[in-house]
Write a protein that holds these residues in place. Structure first.
Motif, PDB file in Angstrom:
ATOM      1  N   ASN A  25      25.614  -7.208  49.206  1.00 41.06           N
ATOM      2  CA  ASN A  25      26.048  -6.544  50.444  1.00 41.06           C
ATOM      3  C   ASN A  25      27.503  -6.884  50.749  1.00 41.06           C
ATOM      4  O   ASN A  25      28.268  -6.030  51.229  1.00 41.06           O
ATOM      5  CB  ASN A  25      25.140  -7.044  51.584  1.00 41.06           C
ATOM      6  CG  ASN A  25      25.486  -6.349  52.880  1.00 41.06           C
ATOM      7  OD1 ASN A  25      26.053  -5.271  52.870  1.00 41.06           O
ATOM      8  ND2 ASN A  25      25.169  -6.990  53.980  1.00 41.06           N
ATOM      9  N   GLY A  26      27.908  -8.120  50.412  1.00 43.94           N
ATOM     10  CA  GLY A  26      29.299  -8.496  50.644  1.00 43.94           C
ATOM     11  C   GLY A  26      30.233  -7.588  49.865  1.00 43.94           C
ATOM     12  O   GLY A  26      31.207  -7.035  50.413  1.00 43.94           O
ATOM     13  N   ALA A  32      34.925 -11.043  52.961  1.00 50.19           N
ATOM     14  CA  ALA A  32      33.674 -10.390  53.403  1.00 50.19           C
ATOM     15  C   ALA A  32      32.709 -11.477  53.836  1.00 50.19           C
ATOM     16  O   ALA A  32      32.583 -12.493  53.151  1.00 50.19           O
ATOM     17  CB  ALA A  32      33.062  -9.598  52.262  1.00 50.19           C
ATOM     18  N   ILE A  33      32.089 -11.275  54.999  1.00 51.64           N
ATOM     19  CA  ILE A  33      31.044 -12.214  55.455  1.00 51.64           C
ATOM     20  C   ILE A  33      29.773 -11.394  55.589  1.00 51.64           C
ATOM     21  O   ILE A  33      29.648 -10.591  56.510  1.00 51.64           O
ATOM     22  CB  ILE A  33      31.419 -12.835  56.808  1.00 51.64           C
ATOM     23  CG1 ILE A  33      32.734 -13.585  56.676  1.00 51.64           C
ATOM     24  CG2 ILE A  33      30.326 -13.758  57.285  1.00 51.64           C
ATOM     25  CD1 ILE A  33      33.311 -14.001  57.974  1.00 51.64           C
ATOM     26  N   SER A  34      28.877 -11.543  54.608  1.00 52.04           N
ATOM     27  CA  SER A  34      27.645 -10.731  54.697  1.00 52.04           C
ATOM     28  C   SER A  34      26.509 -11.686  55.029  1.00 52.04           C
ATOM     29  O   SER A  34      26.406 -12.780  54.484  1.00 52.04           O
ATOM     30  CB  SER A  34      27.381 -10.052  53.354  1.00 52.04           C
ATOM     31  OG  SER A  34      26.770 -10.984  52.513  1.00 52.04           O
ATOM     32  N   GLN A  61      24.606 -16.842  54.828  1.00 46.94           N
ATOM     33  CA  GLN A  61      25.844 -16.050  54.813  1.00 46.94           C
ATOM     34  C   GLN A  61      26.534 -16.236  53.473  1.00 46.94           C
ATOM     35  O   GLN A  61      26.537 -17.337  52.936  1.00 46.94           O
ATOM     36  CB  GLN A  61      26.784 -16.546  55.914  1.00 46.94           C
ATOM     37  CG  GLN A  61      26.409 -16.083  57.289  1.00 46.94           C
ATOM     38  CD  GLN A  61      27.371 -16.661  58.322  1.00 46.94           C
ATOM     39  OE1 GLN A  61      28.080 -17.617  58.042  1.00 46.94           O
ATOM     40  NE2 GLN A  61      27.367 -16.094  59.492  1.00 46.94           N
ATOM     41  N   CYS A  62      27.108 -15.153  52.961  1.00 47.04           N
ATOM     42  CA  CYS A  62      27.904 -15.266  51.720  1.00 47.04           C
ATOM     43  C   CYS A  62      29.309 -14.794  52.061  1.00 47.04           C
ATOM     44  O   CYS A  62      29.508 -13.635  52.433  1.00 47.04           O
ATOM     45  CB  CYS A  62      27.295 -14.364  50.655  1.00 47.04           C
ATOM     46  SG  CYS A  62      28.386 -14.154  49.258  1.00 47.04           S
ATOM     47  N   ILE A  63      30.267 -15.740  52.010  1.00 43.36           N
ATOM     48  CA  ILE A  63      31.650 -15.425  52.410  1.00 43.36           C
ATOM     49  C   ILE A  63      32.458 -15.277  51.131  1.00 43.36           C
ATOM     50  O   ILE A  63      32.568 -16.225  50.353  1.00 43.36           O
ATOM     51  CB  ILE A  63      32.215 -16.536  53.310  1.00 43.36           C
ATOM     52  CG1 ILE A  63      31.400 -16.595  54.599  1.00 43.36           C
ATOM     53  CG2 ILE A  63      33.659 -16.298  53.617  1.00 43.36           C
ATOM     54  CD1 ILE A  63      31.072 -17.962  55.031  1.00 43.36           C
ATOM     55  N   ILE A  73      35.295  -6.414  57.900  1.00 46.34           N
ATOM     56  CA  ILE A  73      34.197  -7.236  57.381  1.00 46.34           C
ATOM     57  C   ILE A  73      32.830  -6.749  57.807  1.00 46.34           C
ATOM     58  O   ILE A  73      32.237  -5.989  57.100  1.00 46.34           O
ATOM     59  CB  ILE A  73      34.341  -8.702  57.807  1.00 46.34           C
ATOM     60  CG1 ILE A  73      35.766  -9.230  57.873  1.00 46.34           C
ATOM     61  CG2 ILE A  73      33.574  -9.552  56.886  1.00 46.34           C
ATOM     62  CD1 ILE A  73      36.756  -8.823  56.906  1.00 46.34           C
ATOM     63  N   VAL A  74      32.376  -7.039  58.902  1.00 42.54           N
ATOM     64  CA  VAL A  74      30.966  -6.672  59.143  1.00 42.54           C
ATOM     65  C   VAL A  74      31.038  -5.496  60.092  1.00 42.54           C
ATOM     66  O   VAL A  74      31.433  -5.643  61.237  1.00 42.54           O
ATOM     67  CB  VAL A  74      30.207  -7.848  59.794  1.00 42.54           C
ATOM     68  CG1 VAL A  74      28.774  -7.421  60.077  1.00 42.54           C
ATOM     69  CG2 VAL A  74      30.227  -9.029  58.863  1.00 42.54           C
ATOM     70  N   TYR A 106      24.941 -11.382  48.453  1.00 40.92           N
ATOM     71  CA  TYR A 106      26.121 -11.237  47.574  1.00 40.92           C
ATOM     72  C   TYR A 106      26.489  -9.760  47.407  1.00 40.92           C
ATOM     73  O   TYR A 106      27.619  -9.329  47.631  1.00 40.92           O
ATOM     74  CB  TYR A 106      25.813 -11.889  46.235  1.00 40.92           C
ATOM     75  CG  TYR A 106      26.831 -11.694  45.154  1.00 40.92           C
ATOM     76  CD1 TYR A 106      26.515 -10.950  44.017  1.00 40.92           C
ATOM     77  CD2 TYR A 106      28.101 -12.241  45.261  1.00 40.92           C
ATOM     78  CE1 TYR A 106      27.449 -10.769  43.015  1.00 40.92           C
ATOM     79  CE2 TYR A 106      29.039 -12.057  44.259  1.00 40.92           C
ATOM     80  CZ  TYR A 106      28.702 -11.311  43.144  1.00 40.92           C
ATOM     81  OH  TYR A 106      29.619 -11.119  42.158  1.00 40.92           O
TER      82      TYR A 106
END
Lengths: 121, 358, 199, 371
Positions: free
Chosen positions: D82-83, D304-306, D316-318, C45-46, D80
């Motif tokens: 980047n996620g 994804a957590i961006s 945050q966009c999960i 993820i990050v 969004y």
């Protein structure tokens, strides 16, 4: 102590001075109907359909976020009331059958003025 | 008014009829004069504020927007009068009148020219203050009778605010009256005749500042416009009114502003005497009755110019300051303005004594 | 560089509660069949370089990553936790100085056809690391204990989940719908919610 | 003497009210003029952003993303996009990183300027509203020439940016950021030390540290309470590593501190914009702004957590993606959703007009709260 009294008064007069200084500058408002704002060529205004280039691949229908603005069956119809002018369809159309025009005045009395229909033979 | 009465004499009506007709005629004349000044004032305020914020202001109606307020008032006249269901009918209907009629009376007291047919009375400056506190009742009843929480809050706020600003105003008035020696507005103005140096404002500068701040509070102008503070109480006491009643309240507010400004010019800036001591009309010294009218017109010109300067200052303040907090205003009135007014009273007595000796 | 004791991140957490640390498996969303568990390690993820906290993480700890990606340590650790002891875990994670996750970023609820799943995203400022605690709730008795007294921002969050997913939170102060009107039937974000297309 | 028992007046600062930015209802229990309890009712502006994500493909959802927080559209689209890039392991080019940073910082300035105008209008001063909007119009003109629309940009795509910044745009930005310094100095002189403004905002709406942590407040409201937490410094994304700017914090936790911090942030963003312009001006000829990703047949997988530091806080966009064309579930963590909850805590005991000032200082806008 004196300073604590005269300081706020000085600030009050400074406030007046700022508004006065701003009054001398020229106006920023635009007289809308007489003088229109000139839009640059990338502005996303009304979408225009060119029938010759279209190969009816229905890609624009699939890419449009508001799901049923563009309908392709016997007719090619764009419903400008629902269109959000995002420019997705123009970008992903393989044959440039849709182009963006910088025309943003879409006000009309009744709704079905806003539906653009073109005969598809 | 006297001219009109002389004409009536020719048609030998009974004298009491002439007296009443004269009063009614002067009353109508004054209301027309008020409506004209208010129309000009509203338009001027919108244009003037627009100038400060680099806009143009209304320019669609008339040549450059000059018929804007006339169009507004027509719109308000023909708008439907919506009455809130649970409002008390009588109070709801009467309160705009309570606010509007005293304002017209205020205009009768102010001497616009030396021979103006205003209500001559020995205590006209105090009478002005007395009549000035009547619209407060109108505002309070307007607020409380229209049964909406916002207008109740607005009504209560405005009446507390005006009470707390009456006291410094009367104290300053006492200091001016001591200095000039008379209560009558005409004599106060005559006391200040001559070159503009012997206006009341120069020996009494502190009094003028206190009077100016308190008049801002009384007129509900920014930074003290609590009764109809848009961002909190939506529209304060006149938020349930529409159509003709709203026009009256709106008209009364602007007329009140103009009248208090004329009162301030009368007290401090030498009402209708010209700043340079002599009148333009004397130069022509035409001896038929014509120069008498010319002199009056010129005096009227002077008092309205000075009032306009004050109003421009008030609107300039409106353009540049945020609103005070409600309890801070009361603090300002009680803890700062009243002691200052008393101090100013002593200063005035001392100056009067000094002037007496020299 | 301060030397921190070589210890697994969630070692004493594992001693107290039985949790299963996992990377989120790539194919965790079943396509109709049973949830197929860890199939391929998942790039979590990050991507961030090491932060000071990760120093004492040795390579052979439970949190296995793709061998060729081991230079990017995942910045978020996902823990699968039982529904009953969610409150103790959160209170423990919040108050113990060792973890110091004192901020609940948000609660993500997702309807995985077989069961509902809530992920509590916690963030610790001291160690600059994030941890996601995932809880499964099956659809029949969709109830779980509230967390709003530990993290007070969960109050509105739980009401939103109740509104959109229909999960009841036990002894929540005032469980009402936020977005939908009171008399709205159904829970919109569920997969079985039919959208009436009105045109 | 014991307190006179006056009954409480329950007034609701309802959905249609000039100073609730957007549509929100506050049920306020007033004892006389002092506020006792504020209950916020939200949900009037719920457009179902998360449900819309499930029924539309990745490309279709891209223009909708700007509408989540229409004042700072670039931040939402960055979160969004980047996620998806994290899920698909796409690396974006240096130039598009710079273009993204410059547009985001300009967007932050536009959103802070609008907040300043509305905040001053809440306090009663009408002219700062117009001065801030004059500046904001210049930024919106730049965006219009760059992306084609004033507020709904649809300018970022997966893997870069849709169009390159040409020379006129860069010079327009440079002209704006140079003039902005003087315009901001004027604004500050008008407002900063104005005694009426100080008396209206000094030690009002105190937000303690514990309360900020408990409600996971982020952004300027947190930094006004003395906690130095800014995503751009803690986890530098894009090019915030090699750009030097400092994050202002202040200790006295009241409405005035939030105002001062936002003004300082405006200056910081202006500095960042100027540094980005210098870099962009040097390599105008470097044209690769987008890596070739076939967006139409995008099938990412995993969670994804961006994160991004939007103008109002941490956004945050999960994204739950299950390898099909449609995203399985997208959850937006918007900062205003958490800032709304503390109004009750910090506005107890103040007057009604203070409640409006406190609410204005938190910089809450309703589309973010209701999604």
């Amino acid at each position: 102590m004196i300073n604590s009294f005269f300081n706020p008064v000085k600030e009050l007069f400074r406030g007046l001075y700022i508004t006065a200084k701003n009054s001398l500058k020229d106006n920023v408002t635009l007289l809308y109907p007489e003088k229109k704002k000139n839009m640059n060529k990338f502005f996303r205004g009304k979408i225009q359909y060119i029938k010759e280039n279209c190969i009816k691949c229905k890609l624009c229908q699939r890419v449009c976020p508001s799901k049923n603005t563009i309908q392709i069956d016997k007719y090619y119809s764009i419903n400008y009331a629902q269109c959000i002018f995002c420019g997705n369809c123009v970008e992903y159309c393989p044959r440039q059958a849709l182009i963006l025009t910088p025309n943003y005045e879409l006000a009309s009395e009744n709704k079905n003025d806003l539906i653009f229909k073109e005969e598809l033979i | 008014m006297y001219l009109f009465q002389e004409i009536l004499l020719k048609y030998n009506f009974s004298d009491w009829f002439i007296f009443i007709a004269g009063l009614v005629f002067y009353f109508i004349l004054i209301t027309i004069f008020i409506i004209i000044t208010v129309l000009i004032l509203v338009l001027f305020e919108r244009k003037y504020l627009a100038m400060f914020t680099r806009r143009i202001g209304p320019n669609r109606t008339g040549i450059r927007g000059c018929l804007q307020t006339i169009a507004d008032s027509f719109k308000l006249l023909f708008k439907e009068n919506i009455k809130p269901a649970n409002a008390e009918q009588f109070l709801y209907f009467i309160s705009p009148l309570i606010v509007f009629i005293p304002v017209i009376l205020l205009w009768l007291i102010i001497p616009f020219t030396s021979e103006s047919a205003n209500y001559q009375s020995q205590i006209s400056s105090f009478l002005f203050l007395a009549v000035l506190s009547i619209p407060v009742f109108g505002v309070l009843t307007a607020g409380c009778s229209s049964m909406s929480k916002y207008s109740i809050l607005g009504g209560i706020r405005s009446c507390i605010q005006i009470i707390s600003s009456e006291i410094p105003v009367s104290l300053v008035l006492v200091s001016v009256v001591i200095f000039t020696g008379t209560l009558d507005l005409n004599n106060i103005i005559n006391f200040q005749s001559g070159i503009f140096l012997n206006w009341n404002i120069f020996p009494n500068i502190l009094g003028f500042v206190i009077f100016f701040i308190c008049s801002l509070i009384m007129m509900n102008r920014t930074p003290f416009d609590f009764p109809e503070s848009e961002s909190e109480l939506v529209a304060g006491y006149h938020c349930e009114y529409s159509g003709m009643k709203f026009a009256m309240l709106f008209l009364a507010e602007y007329a009140l502003t103009f009248v208090i400004c004329t009162y301030m010019t009368a007290l401090f800036m030498g009402g209708y005497n010209s700043p340079v001591g002599f009148y333009l009309a004397d130069l022509f010294n035409l001896n038929n009755g014509f120069d008498y009218i010319l002199k009056n017109i010129e005096q009227l010109f002077w008092i309205s110019i000075k009032t306009f300067l004050l109003i421009m200052l008030i609107m300039w303040i409106r353009a540049s300051y945020p609103r005070f907090r409600f309890d801070k205003t009361l603090e300002l009135c009680w803890y700062i303005l009243i002691p200052l007014a008393v101090f100013n009273l002593c200063v005035e007595i001392f100056i009067k004594y000094l002037r007496g000796i020299l | 560089m301060i030397k921190i004791r070589e210890v697994d991140l969630f070692e004493n957490l594992k001693r107290k509660f039985d949790i299963r640390i996992e990377n989120c498996p790539r194919m965790f969303l079943d396509k109709g069949n049973e949830l197929n568990s860890v199939q391929k390690d998942m790039k979590c993820i990050v991507k961030r370089e090491y932060s000071a906290f990760d120093e004492h993480l040795t390579d052979d700890t439970e949190l296995k990553c793709d061998t060729e990606l081991n230079h990017i340590k995942p910045d978020i650790y996902l823990l699968r936790v039982k529904k009953e002891d969610i409150r103790q875990i959160l209170r423990y994670l919040k108050n113990s100085e060792e973890y110091f996750f004192e901020r609940l970023d948000c609660m993500v609820c997702c309807d995985r056809k077989k069961d509902l799943e809530i992920m509590y995203l916690l963030q610790s400022d001291k160690y600059n690391v994030k941890c996601g605690i995932r809880v499964e709730i099956d659809k029949k008795e969709n109830q779980i204990a509230t967390v709003s007294d530990i993290f007070s921002n969960a109050n509105l969050e739980e009401r939103e989940i109740y509104d959109l997913f229909g999960i009841k939170f036990i002894n929540h102060p005032d469980l009402k719908r936020i977005f939908m009107p009171e008399d709205f039937v159904g829970h919109p974000l569920r997969k079985d919610f039919i959208i009436q297309r009105l045109n | 003497m014991e307190k006179i028992l006056t009954d409480r007046m329950r007034i609701n600062i309802g959905p249609q009210h000039p100073s609730t930015h957007g549509v929100m209802r506050m049920i306020v229990d007033l004892d006389g003029e002092t506020v006792e309890n504020v209950e916020t009712v939200i949900g009037y502006l719920h457009r179902g952003m998360e449900k819309m994500a499930e029924t539309s493909t990745y490309i279709q959802y891209l223009p909708i993303v700007d509408r989540i927080d229409y004042l700072s559209g670039f931040f939402c689209s960055y979160a969004y996009v980047n996620g998806i890039e994290l899920l698909m392991d796409i690396e974006i080019s240096e130039k598009s990183k710079y273009i993204r940073t410059i547009t985001m910082e300009l967007n932050r300035m536009a959103s802070h300027l609008l907040w300043l105008g509305c905040f001053m209008m809440d306090l009663g001063a009408s002219s700062p509203f117009f001065y801030t909007f004059i500046e904001r119009e210049k930024i919106l003109d730049i965006f219009e020439n760059l992306t084609g629309n004033r507020m709904m940009y649809n300018y970022y795509t997966f893997g870069g940016v849709k169009r390159d910044i040409d020379k006129e745009n860069l010079y327009a930005i440079k002209k704006f950021s140079d003039e902005f310094v003087f315009a901001l100095k004027d604004l500050e002189e008008l407002i900063n030390y104005n005694p009426i403004f100080i008396s209206r905002t000094k030690n009002l709406g105190i937000l303690e540290k514990e309360c900020a942590y408990a409600y996971s407040i982020t952004g300027v409201n947190l930094r006004a309470s003395g906690i130095k937490k800014d995503l751009r410094k803690d986890k530098p994304y894009l090019i915030y590593e090699n750009i030097e700017f400092n994050v202002p914090i202040s200790e006295n936790k009241d409405v005035q501190a939030r105002y001062i911090l936002r003004i300082k942030e405006l200056k910081e963003s202006n500095k960042i914009v100027q540094q980005c312009i210098d870099w962009l001006l040097t390599n105008l000829n470097n044209k690769n702004i987008i890596t070739d990703v076939k967006p139409l047949t995008l099938k990412p997988e995993g969670i994804a957590i961006s994160e991004v530091e939007s103008s109002r806080g941490l956004m945050q966009c999960i994204i739950y993606a299950d390898g099909t064309l449609n995203p399985y579930r997208i959850k937006w963590r918007t900062p205003s959703f958490y800032n709304v909850q503390i109004i009750n805590e910090i506005s107890k005991g103040y007057l009604l007009s203070d409640l409006i000032a406190i609410f204005g200082s938190l910089d809450i806008i309703m589309p973010e709260v209701d999604r």
